[in-house]
Every structure is written in C-alpha cells, then in structure tokens.
Design an enzyme around this catalytic site. Structure first.
Site, PDB file in Angstrom:
ATOM      1  N   ASN A 142       2.655  16.984   7.481  1.00 39.89           N
ATOM      2  CA  ASN A 142       2.026  15.832   6.823  1.00 39.89           C
ATOM      3  C   ASN A 142       3.013  15.378   5.756  1.00 39.89           C
ATOM      4  O   ASN A 142       3.127  16.008   4.713  1.00 39.89           O
ATOM      5  CB  ASN A 142       0.687  16.241   6.204  1.00 39.89           C
ATOM      6  CG  ASN A 142       0.083  15.098   5.398  1.00 39.89           C
ATOM      7  OD1 ASN A 142       0.553  13.962   5.469  1.00 39.89           O
ATOM      8  ND2 ASN A 142      -0.950  15.402   4.625  1.00 39.89           N
TER       9      ASN A 142
ATOM     10  N   LYS B 155       2.897  12.811   3.964  1.00 35.73           N
ATOM     11  CA  LYS B 155       2.273  12.093   2.831  1.00 35.73           C
ATOM     12  C   LYS B 155       3.081  10.835   2.531  1.00 35.73           C
ATOM     13  O   LYS B 155       3.596  10.213   3.453  1.00 35.73           O
ATOM     14  CB  LYS B 155       2.135  13.033   1.629  1.00 35.73           C
ATOM     15  CG  LYS B 155       1.468  14.355   2.028  1.00 35.73           C
ATOM     16  CD  LYS B 155       1.108  15.245   0.871  1.00 35.73           C
ATOM     17  CE  LYS B 155       0.459  16.516   1.397  1.00 35.73           C
ATOM     18  NZ  LYS B 155      -0.040  17.396   0.345  1.00 35.73           N
TER      19      LYS B 155
ATOM     20  N   HIS C  66      -8.279  14.005   4.399  1.00 34.33           N
ATOM     21  CA  HIS C  66      -7.389  14.794   3.541  1.00 34.33           C
ATOM     22  C   HIS C  66      -7.921  14.762   2.106  1.00 34.33           C
ATOM     23  O   HIS C  66      -8.406  13.734   1.643  1.00 34.33           O
ATOM     24  CB  HIS C  66      -5.952  14.252   3.584  1.00 34.33           C
ATOM     25  CG  HIS C  66      -4.977  15.223   3.002  1.00 34.33           C
ATOM     26  ND1 HIS C  66      -4.802  15.356   1.639  1.00 34.33           N
ATOM     27  CD2 HIS C  66      -4.159  16.135   3.580  1.00 34.33           C
ATOM     28  CE1 HIS C  66      -3.914  16.320   1.421  1.00 34.33           C
ATOM     29  NE2 HIS C  66      -3.507  16.803   2.576  1.00 34.33           N
TER      30      HIS C  66
ATOM     31  N   GLU D   3      -6.485  14.539  -0.626  1.00 36.82           N
ATOM     32  CA  GLU D   3      -5.887  13.522  -1.500  1.00 36.82           C
ATOM     33  C   GLU D   3      -6.601  12.184  -1.331  1.00 36.82           C
ATOM     34  O   GLU D   3      -6.801  11.439  -2.297  1.00 36.82           O
ATOM     35  CB  GLU D   3      -4.383  13.412  -1.216  1.00 36.82           C
ATOM     36  CG  GLU D   3      -3.645  14.601  -1.826  1.00 36.82           C
ATOM     37  CD  GLU D   3      -2.410  15.059  -1.057  1.00 36.82           C
ATOM     38  OE1 GLU D   3      -1.875  14.289  -0.253  1.00 36.82           O
ATOM     39  OE2 GLU D   3      -1.999  16.212  -1.278  1.00 36.82           O
TER      40      GLU D   3
ATOM     41  N   GLU E 236      -7.723  23.341   3.992  1.00 33.11           N
ATOM     42  CA  GLU E 236      -6.705  23.181   2.956  1.00 33.11           C
ATOM     43  C   GLU E 236      -7.350  23.352   1.584  1.00 33.11           C
ATOM     44  O   GLU E 236      -7.902  22.385   1.033  1.00 33.11           O
ATOM     45  CB  GLU E 236      -6.081  21.786   3.037  1.00 33.11           C
ATOM     46  CG  GLU E 236      -5.366  21.511   4.335  1.00 33.11           C
ATOM     47  CD  GLU E 236      -4.276  20.457   4.160  1.00 33.11           C
ATOM     48  OE1 GLU E 236      -3.145  20.732   4.568  1.00 33.11           O
ATOM     49  OE2 GLU E 236      -4.550  19.378   3.593  1.00 33.11           O
TER      50      GLU E 236
ATOM     51  N   GLY F 269       0.536  21.945  -2.613  1.00 31.73           N
ATOM     52  CA  GLY F 269       1.657  21.515  -3.446  1.00 31.73           C
ATOM     53  C   GLY F 269       1.830  22.336  -4.706  1.00 31.73           C
ATOM     54  O   GLY F 269       2.596  21.984  -5.599  1.00 31.73           O
TER      55      GLY F 269
ATOM     56  N   SER G 283       0.751  24.985   0.707  1.00 29.80           N
ATOM     57  CA  SER G 283       1.959  25.770   0.397  1.00 29.80           C
ATOM     58  C   SER G 283       2.353  26.725   1.516  1.00 29.80           C
ATOM     59  O   SER G 283       2.858  27.820   1.266  1.00 29.80           O
ATOM     60  CB  SER G 283       1.798  26.524  -0.931  1.00 29.80           C
ATOM     61  OG  SER G 283       1.590  25.610  -1.985  1.00 29.80           O
TER      62      SER G 283
HETATM   63  P1  13P Z   1       1.815  21.461   0.839  1.00 25.37           P
HETATM   64  O1  13P Z   1       2.300  22.176   2.071  1.00 25.37           O
HETATM   65  O2  13P Z   1       2.873  20.639   0.178  1.00 25.37           O
HETATM   66  O3  13P Z   1       1.078  22.387  -0.083  1.00 25.37           O
HETATM   67  O4  13P Z   1       0.727  20.382   1.350  1.00 25.37           O
HETATM   68  C1  13P Z   1      -0.312  20.797   2.156  1.00 25.37           C
HETATM   69  C2  13P Z   1      -1.043  19.601   2.629  1.00 25.37           C
HETATM   70  O5  13P Z   1      -1.754  18.956   1.887  1.00 25.37           O
HETATM   71  C3  13P Z   1      -0.844  19.201   4.032  1.00 25.37           C
HETATM   72  O6  13P Z   1      -1.766  18.217   4.403  1.00 25.37           O
END
Ligand code: 13P
Length: 250
Positions: free
Chosen positions: A9, A11, A91, A93, A162, A168, A208
């Site tokens: 992903n 982003k 997601h 976010e 997640e 992150g 992560s």
């Molecule tokens: P990270 O791997 O950067 O922690 O992000 C995970 C994520 O949100 C994937 O959709």
C-alpha cells in the site's frame, strides 16, 4: 497451506516517474512462484503500472457510483481500464482523516466486489481500544458492518488486520498478537459467512511489517499474508519482505 498474498500500500507516495523507476528495478527480480504480490498505488500511478505483468495492482479507494458529479473521486470503470484487481476499502487512515463510516465502507466494499474487483477490507483498533481490552470486539464490529447483511460475496475474501498503533510506528504486533486476533476474526467470519468461505479467506496482517518480522508472522496459522506500507516503497526492501514471508511456503 494457502498461497501467501503480499500487498504493497503505497499510500500517497510516488510520482509517475518514481513508479516507473520502481518497476524498472522490481521487474528484474525473480519473485517466488508460490506467492501472490500486488501493489496498491496512487490513481495516476495505476496508469503507469497498467502495462506490466510483474505484479497485480490495486487501488487504494473507489467511489460507489458509476460516473457523475463526484469531484475528486474515481470510478470502477476507470480502475478497470488500468487492469486493477484489488481495491483497498476501510483503511484506518481514510476512516480517521476522511471520516469514512462503517456504513460507507460497507457500501464501497460491495460496490467494488460487484464491479469485479477483490476488495481488501481493513479493520483495526486504536491503542486506547487495545489498552481498554476492546480490540477484538471493535474489529469484529467492523466485520459485522460489511458482512452481517451481505446479499452476495466476492469469490475471494481478503481482510487485513491493521492495528492502528502499529502503522508506520515501527511497533509491530507480536506474531502471537496477530495470530490471536486473526484467529478470532476468522471464527467471527465463519459465523457471518460460513465456515468454508472463512477458511478460504486470506487474512493479512499490516503494521510495520518488514523483512525482519515477516517470517515469524507468516509462521502463524491464520496469517496468510501482509499489507505493507513503508517497507514496500523500495524495490529491494519489498523483495526482501516477500522472500522472507514466502520462505515457509516454498
Ligand atoms: P506500514 O507498513 O508503513 O506500517 O503501513 C501499514 C499500512 O497501513 C498498510 O496499509
């Protein structure tokens, strides 16, 4: 054992030129044949990825309408023209920053499935919810919102757990934590959509995930793959994660 699925992903990262540079390098790698790999890229980058056959592609969102006055949104036919297979929905976010509700996530999920895509439903709890002992109930309620009254289901069910506190942050859930949650979610899915579909569903861990922890996570019975942010942005680190995560399935 199920075929592992590793989904990048990206982003809001990578211009079209950066996407091309990534693919130029990534295409020179030998990927494990036992594993499915996909990249969910920003919309304009999907056009860059449309003509390669190295990985499947996915969108990070979709709007649940055919066409029309939806400023800033993207339609199923636009994504289909780019050869997209997967669509991420829900997601954290988008749930947080863009205030997407469970109901809207469910609408997008079923719209994407009806349009022929494989939706990747994301669920996950905040740190406060985990500390209050509410993580499992919360994630189950996010499954209920999509599957409780579902009339039809896609052939492929993919759910990503997640935990928001692991995204992150460099803090990964332990393999045991991920397993505990995914086992609980699979059992809950079985109650919602039937044992057979729940067993066939691919359940991903995200937060992560990287080469260092992929093998331990993938050793768990209910971890069928990963949804990867940071570690998917460089071709070599994504490859290393895919190789480590696939080691047990080769
Ligand atoms: P990270 O791997 O950067 O922690 O992000 C995970 C994520 O949100 C994937 O959709």
């Amino acid at each position: 054992m199920k075929r592992p699925l590793f989904v990048a992903n990206w982003k809001m990262n990578k211009t079209m030129a950066e996407t091309q540079a990534f693919m130029d390098e990534f295409a020179s790698y030998q990927l494990p044949e036992t594993t499915d790999v996909a990249i969910c890229a920003p919309f304009i980058d999907l056009a860059v990825l449309a003509n390669q056959k190295v990985v499947a592609t996915g969108a990070q969102d979709i709007y649940p309408a055919e066409a029309g006055a939806y400023t800033g949104e993207i339609s199923a036919s636009m994504l289909a023209e780019c050869g997209v297979k997967y669509v991420i929905v829900g997601h954290s976010e988008r749930r947080t920053l863009l205030h997407e509700t469970d109901a809207f996530v469910a609408e997008k999920y079923h719209y994407a499935a009806g349009a022929g895509f494989v939706p990747i439903l994301c669920v996950g709890e905040s740190l406060a919810q985990r500390e209050a002992g509410e993580a499992e109930a919360w994630c189950k309620s996010q499954l209920d919102a999509v599957f409780a009254d579902a009339q039809a289901l896609p052939d492929e069910i993919v759910v990503a757990y997640e935990p928001i506190w692991a995204i992150g942050t460099g803090k990964t859930a332990t393999a045991a934590d991920a397993q505990e949650m995914l086992a609980a979610l699979r059992a809950h899915l079985a109650a919602l959509i039937g044992e057979e579909k729940a067993q066939a569903a691919r359940l991903l861990y995200g937060g992560s995930m990287k080469a260092d922890n992929a093998r331990a996570l993938m050793a768990e019975a209910d971890v069928d793959g990963g949804l990867i942010g940071g570690a998917s942005l460089k071709p070599d680190s994504f490859l290393a994660l895919i190789n480590e995560g696939s080691a047990l399935s080769v």
